[in-house]
Design a protein around this motif. Structure first.
Motif, short mmCIF file in Angstrom:
data_model
loop_
_atom_site.label_atom_id
_atom_site.label_comp_id
_atom_site.label_asym_id
_atom_site.label_seq_id
_atom_site.Cartn_x
_atom_site.Cartn_y
_atom_site.Cartn_z
N ASP A 178 0.83 -1.20 0.00
CA ASP A 178 0.00 0.00 0.00
C ASP A 178 0.87 1.25 0.00
OD1 ASP A 178 -2.09 -1.71 0.11
OD2 ASP A 178 -2.72 -1.23 2.14
N THR A 179 0.41 2.29 -0.69
CA THR A 179 1.19 3.52 -0.81
C THR A 179 0.31 4.73 -0.53
OG1 THR A 179 0.73 3.53 -3.19
CG2 THR A 179 2.83 2.59 -2.49
N PRO A 180 0.89 5.81 -0.01
CA PRO A 180 0.12 7.03 0.21
C PRO A 180 0.07 7.87 -1.06
CG PRO A 180 2.35 7.33 1.05
CD PRO A 180 2.28 5.92 0.49
N GLU A 181 -1.09 8.30 -1.46
CA GLU A 181 -1.23 9.10 -2.67
C GLU A 181 -2.50 9.93 -2.56
OE1 GLU A 181 -0.57 11.06 -5.39
OE2 GLU A 181 0.71 9.39 -6.02
N LEU A 182 -2.34 11.23 -2.31
CA LEU A 182 -3.49 12.10 -2.11
C LEU A 182 -4.41 12.11 -3.33
CD1 LEU A 182 -1.93 15.24 -0.34
CD2 LEU A 182 -3.32 13.44 0.69
N SER A 183 -3.82 12.20 -4.51
CA SER A 183 -4.63 12.29 -5.72
C SER A 183 -5.53 11.07 -5.87
CB SER A 183 -3.73 12.42 -6.95
OG SER A 183 -3.02 13.63 -6.92
N SER A 184 -5.00 9.90 -5.59
CA SER A 184 -5.79 8.68 -5.72
C SER A 184 -6.93 8.67 -4.72
CB SER A 184 -4.90 7.46 -5.51
OG SER A 184 -5.62 6.26 -5.69
N ARG A 185 -6.68 9.18 -3.53
CA ARG A 185 -7.72 9.20 -2.50
C ARG A 185 -8.93 10.01 -2.98
NH1 ARG A 185 -6.19 12.00 2.99
NH2 ARG A 185 -4.32 10.73 2.63
N PHE A 186 -8.67 11.18 -3.56
CA PHE A 186 -9.77 12.02 -4.02
C PHE A 186 -10.43 11.43 -5.26
CE2 PHE A 186 -11.59 15.42 -6.59
CZ PHE A 186 -12.44 16.01 -5.68
N ILE A 187 -9.63 10.97 -6.20
CA ILE A 187 -10.20 10.43 -7.45
C ILE A 187 -11.15 9.29 -7.16
CG2 ILE A 187 -9.59 8.97 -9.43
CD1 ILE A 187 -9.34 11.93 -10.06
N TYR A 188 -10.82 8.44 -6.20
CA TYR A 188 -11.72 7.32 -5.95
C TYR A 188 -12.94 7.70 -5.13
CZ TYR A 188 -9.38 4.05 -8.82
OH TYR A 188 -8.90 3.42 -9.94
N GLN A 189 -12.92 8.85 -4.47
CA GLN A 189 -14.16 9.41 -3.96
C GLN A 189 -15.07 9.80 -5.12
OE1 GLN A 189 -13.95 12.30 -0.61
NE2 GLN A 189 -11.77 11.85 -0.54
N VAL A 225 -12.25 21.35 -20.69
CA VAL A 225 -12.74 21.92 -19.44
C VAL A 225 -11.74 21.55 -18.35
CG1 VAL A 225 -15.17 21.91 -20.11
CG2 VAL A 225 -14.20 19.90 -18.98
N THR A 226 -11.54 22.44 -17.39
CA THR A 226 -10.47 22.26 -16.40
C THR A 226 -11.03 22.23 -14.99
OG1 THR A 226 -8.90 23.38 -17.86
CG2 THR A 226 -8.29 23.19 -15.53
N LEU A 227 -10.49 21.31 -14.19
CA LEU A 227 -10.81 21.18 -12.78
C LEU A 227 -9.53 21.31 -11.97
CD1 LEU A 227 -13.19 18.11 -13.06
CD2 LEU A 227 -13.90 20.41 -12.38
N ASP A 228 -9.66 21.75 -10.73
CA ASP A 228 -8.49 21.80 -9.85
C ASP A 228 -7.95 20.39 -9.64
OD1 ASP A 228 -8.17 24.64 -9.02
OD2 ASP A 228 -10.25 24.37 -8.38
N HIS A 229 -6.64 20.30 -9.52
CA HIS A 229 -6.00 18.99 -9.41
C HIS A 229 -6.33 18.33 -8.07
CE1 HIS A 229 -2.86 15.91 -9.41
NE2 HIS A 229 -2.78 16.10 -10.72
N PRO A 230 -6.56 17.02 -8.06
CA PRO A 230 -6.88 16.32 -6.81
C PRO A 230 -5.85 16.54 -5.70
CG PRO A 230 -7.31 14.89 -8.66
CD PRO A 230 -6.64 16.11 -9.23
N ARG A 231 -4.57 16.55 -6.05
CA ARG A 231 -3.54 16.76 -5.02
C ARG A 231 -3.68 18.15 -4.39
NH1 ARG A 231 0.51 15.81 -7.92
NH2 ARG A 231 1.14 17.94 -8.39
N TYR A 232 -3.92 19.16 -5.21
CA TYR A 232 -4.12 20.52 -4.71
C TYR A 232 -5.32 20.56 -3.77
CZ TYR A 232 -5.88 25.32 -4.76
OH TYR A 232 -6.39 26.54 -4.39
N ILE A 233 -6.40 19.90 -4.13
CA ILE A 233 -7.61 19.92 -3.32
C ILE A 233 -7.34 19.35 -1.93
CG2 ILE A 233 -9.95 18.99 -3.11
CD1 ILE A 233 -10.04 19.07 -6.22
N LEU A 234 -6.73 18.17 -1.87
CA LEU A 234 -6.52 17.52 -0.57
C LEU A 234 -5.40 18.17 0.23
CD1 LEU A 234 -7.18 13.71 -1.00
CD2 LEU A 234 -8.69 15.53 -0.25
#
Length: 238
Positions: free
Chosen positions: A92-103, A204-213
């Motif tokens: 298992d690895t820590p990855e902020l972007s993955s956490r948000f994307i899978y939400q 169309v552009t969205l804020d990056h998952p890493r930036y959000i978390l």
């Protein structure tokens, strides 16, 4: 007839890393590993064994704890197991972007519903690293995530590979009418590429998952709602 899955598997499992990177920039190519090749084959066979065009959702380049490990964009080993039903023995690895994307994936209806409509990818398909500052004892710092646009030399060196990456991935099966860009700075480069080659009619552009978390964690529900609304709008558009 070849499917989206067939084309994607063939691409990733023969992917070679560029050799012209500036000094000090590292690159991770997990697709050379047998375990990752099996994951790639199972993932795409599960979710993409058809010829339906997908809406492309494009990040920057993978993080070293997400696709840099699993070979699947924005996906850690644990999220591969939990949300995609793909068993693996990767740690298992820590990855902020993955956490948000899978939400987002979960809120959209799960992996089957999401990947039936979208293809998560990046402008450059391999994780980049750069050594951190030297430690107090003089030893080299450990590798840090790096973006292809973090310095001009890296951007210029990788631009032909980025162009070819997007060109080859669109051949998997895409609807050119809209693409979703993840990251405000990333948008600059995707729009530049699109002006040069004309892959997409609209971006169309969205804020990056890493930036959000990392910076807007208290507002995650707002960003999650924004993602879902944008994705539904894109699907209705196409």
């Amino acid at each position: 007839m070849n499917t989206f899955a067939d084309r994607a598997i063939a691409y990733y499992n023969t992917l070679q890393a560029p050799v012209n990177l500036p000094l000090g920039i590292g690159i991770m190519n997990p697709y050379q590993l047998t375990d990752v090749q099996q994951i790639v084959s199972q993932f795409y066979s599960t979710f993409y064994s058809d010829n339906r065009p997908r809406v492309f959702v494009m990040g920057i380049n993978p993080g070293r704890f997400g696709a840099g490990v699993t070979g699947i964009s924005f996906t850690t080993p644990q999220n591969l197991r939990r949300y995609c039903g793909i068993a693996n023995s990767l740690r298992d690895t820590p990855e902020l972007s993955s956490r948000f994307i899978y939400q987002v994936v979960d809120a959209f209806g799960g992996a089957g519903a999401f990947y039936g409509k979208f293809f998560l990818t990046s402008l450059f398909p391999l994780a980049l690293t750069k050594d951190g500052p030297r430690r107090d004892d003089g030893r080299p710092g450990g590798p840090k995530n790096y973006n292809f646009y973090d310095d001009r030399a890296t951007t210029n060196a990788l631009w032909p590979a980025i162009t070819e990456t997007v060109r080859k991935q669109t051949s998997f099966g895409y609807d050119r009418r809209v693409a979703v860009c993840l990251g405000r700075k990333n948008e600059t480069y995707l729009r530049r590429l699109n002006e040069q080659v004309g892959f997409f009619d609209r971006i169309v552009t969205l804020d990056h998952p890493r930036y959000i978390l990392q910076y807007k964690a208290k507002d995650v529900p707002v960003y999650l709602e924004r993602y879902i609304a944008t994705f539904h709008e894109c699907v209705e558009t196409v």
